[in-house]
Design a protein around this motif. Structure first.
Motif, PDB file in Angstrom:
ATOM      1  N   HIS A 211      -5.796   9.770  15.635  1.00 44.94           N
ATOM      2  CA  HIS A 211      -7.084   9.584  14.964  1.00 44.94           C
ATOM      3  C   HIS A 211      -7.903  10.878  14.969  1.00 44.94           C
ATOM      4  O   HIS A 211      -8.609  11.167  13.991  1.00 44.94           O
ATOM      5  CB  HIS A 211      -7.859   8.458  15.635  1.00 44.94           C
TER       6      HIS A 211
ATOM      7  N   ARG B  14       0.863  -1.178   0.000  1.00 43.23           N
ATOM      8  CA  ARG B  14       0.000   0.000   0.000  1.00 43.23           C
ATOM      9  C   ARG B  14       0.892   1.216   0.000  1.00 43.23           C
ATOM     10  O   ARG B  14       1.795   1.322   0.811  1.00 43.23           O
ATOM     11  CB  ARG B  14      -0.892   0.014   1.234  1.00 43.23           C
TER      12      ARG B  14
ATOM     13  N   ARG C 126      -8.218  -0.192  17.556  1.00 46.54           N
ATOM     14  CA  ARG C 126      -9.678  -0.237  17.395  1.00 46.54           C
ATOM     15  C   ARG C 126     -10.362   0.596  18.474  1.00 46.54           C
ATOM     16  O   ARG C 126     -11.339   1.287  18.213  1.00 46.54           O
ATOM     17  CB  ARG C 126     -10.170  -1.680  17.464  1.00 46.54           C
TER      18      ARG C 126
ATOM     19  N   SER D 201      -3.838  -2.331   9.179  1.00 42.20           N
ATOM     20  CA  SER D 201      -3.186  -3.389   8.406  1.00 42.20           C
ATOM     21  C   SER D 201      -2.044  -3.967   9.221  1.00 42.20           C
ATOM     22  O   SER D 201      -1.514  -3.316  10.104  1.00 42.20           O
ATOM     23  CB  SER D 201      -2.626  -2.848   7.094  1.00 42.20           C
TER      24      SER D 201
ATOM     25  N   ASP E 297      -0.217   4.526   0.158  1.00 45.04           N
ATOM     26  CA  ASP E 297      -0.766   5.759   0.693  1.00 45.04           C
ATOM     27  C   ASP E 297      -0.135   6.104   2.042  1.00 45.04           C
ATOM     28  O   ASP E 297       0.619   5.344   2.608  1.00 45.04           O
ATOM     29  CB  ASP E 297      -2.293   5.656   0.808  1.00 45.04           C
TER      30      ASP E 297
ATOM     31  N   SER F  48     -10.359   2.575  12.094  1.00 47.48           N
ATOM     32  CA  SER F  48     -11.005   1.449  11.405  1.00 47.48           C
ATOM     33  C   SER F  48     -10.142   0.867  10.293  1.00 47.48           C
ATOM     34  O   SER F  48     -10.365  -0.255   9.857  1.00 47.48           O
ATOM     35  CB  SER F  48     -12.352   1.881  10.834  1.00 47.48           C
ATOM     36  N   SER F  49      -9.155   1.612   9.822  1.00 39.92           N
ATOM     37  CA  SER F  49      -8.294   1.128   8.742  1.00 39.92           C
ATOM     38  C   SER F  49      -6.961   0.675   9.341  1.00 39.92           C
ATOM     39  O   SER F  49      -6.056   1.471   9.562  1.00 39.92           O
ATOM     40  CB  SER F  49      -8.075   2.242   7.716  1.00 39.92           C
TER      41      SER F  49
ATOM     42  N   CYS G  93       0.407   6.509   5.884  1.00 42.83           N
ATOM     43  CA  CYS G  93      -0.015   5.678   6.994  1.00 42.83           C
ATOM     44  C   CYS G  93       0.868   5.932   8.210  1.00 42.83           C
ATOM     45  O   CYS G  93       1.937   6.514   8.109  1.00 42.83           O
ATOM     46  CB  CYS G  93       0.013   4.208   6.611  1.00 42.83           C
TER      47      CYS G  93
ATOM     48  N   GLN H 128      -9.062   9.515   8.650  1.00 40.27           N
ATOM     49  CA  GLN H 128      -8.957   8.556   7.543  1.00 40.27           C
ATOM     50  C   GLN H 128      -7.600   7.874   7.462  1.00 40.27           C
ATOM     51  O   GLN H 128      -7.373   7.053   6.583  1.00 40.27           O
ATOM     52  CB  GLN H 128      -9.232   9.248   6.196  1.00 40.27           C
ATOM     53  N   ARG H 129      -6.683   8.183   8.335  1.00 43.71           N
ATOM     54  CA  ARG H 129      -5.324   7.659   8.274  1.00 43.71           C
ATOM     55  C   ARG H 129      -5.303   6.161   8.572  1.00 43.71           C
ATOM     56  O   ARG H 129      -5.969   5.677   9.468  1.00 43.71           O
ATOM     57  CB  ARG H 129      -4.448   8.398   9.260  1.00 43.71           C
ATOM     58  N   THR H 130      -4.505   5.431   7.798  1.00 43.66           N
ATOM     59  CA  THR H 130      -4.337   3.993   7.988  1.00 43.66           C
ATOM     60  C   THR H 130      -3.225   3.734   8.993  1.00 43.66           C
ATOM     61  O   THR H 130      -2.207   4.406   8.986  1.00 43.66           O
ATOM     62  CB  THR H 130      -3.971   3.316   6.648  1.00 43.66           C
TER      63      THR H 130
END
Length: 135
Positions: A90, A55, A119, A127, A57, A124-125, A59, A95-97
């Motif tokens: 957050h 990925r 969490r 990996s 993007d 929510s994103s 993060c 929107q950050r992973t």
């Protein structure tokens, strides 16, 4: 009186030198973009996975070492402060992973704890970083 007409060629753009320049620019762009990649985590021995994907993007990297240290974007964080750091992160960028890069010898409990804290912070994103078996 006789008039001489000179036959002039129509101007045209030579394609070969133009393609050479475009190719040179493309190669230069690729090299510079690869050099600008920022690795914010620490070096850990990642486990391998056959279905790993890359990925590209933006993060946040959470690294867990085999000796129990936890780092968020390369900065040491105590285990009891992970939630607060992730919650503030957050709030700033929802929107950050988050990518968890756990050493293959890191305790499984640490990885589960980091997943749970992410969490709980509302992220929510999430990996898990692995290295690809094809490498």
């Amino acid at each position: 009186m006789k008039v001489h007409r000179f036959h002039t060629a129509k101007p045209r753009i030579e394609m070969i030198p133009l393609m050479d320049v475009i190719f040179l620019l493309l190669v230069t762009f690729i090299f510079f973009s690869m050099a600008m990649t920022v690795q914010r985590g620490i070096t850990v021995d990642l486990p391998a996975a056959a279905t790993a994907s890359v990925r590209l993007d933006e993060c946040t990297v959470i690294s867990a070492t085999n000796d129990g240290r936890v780092m968020v974007d390369g900065v040491d964080v105590a285990m009891n402060e992970v939630y607060q750091v992730l919650f503030r992160l957050h709030e700033r960028c929802p929107q950050r992973t988050v990518v968890i890069a756990g050493d293959r010898k890191a305790p499984y409990e640490t990885i589960v704890f980091l997943l749970d804290e992410a969490r709980r912070a509302g992220i929510s994103s999430i990996s898990v970083d692995t290295k690809c078996l094809r490498d």
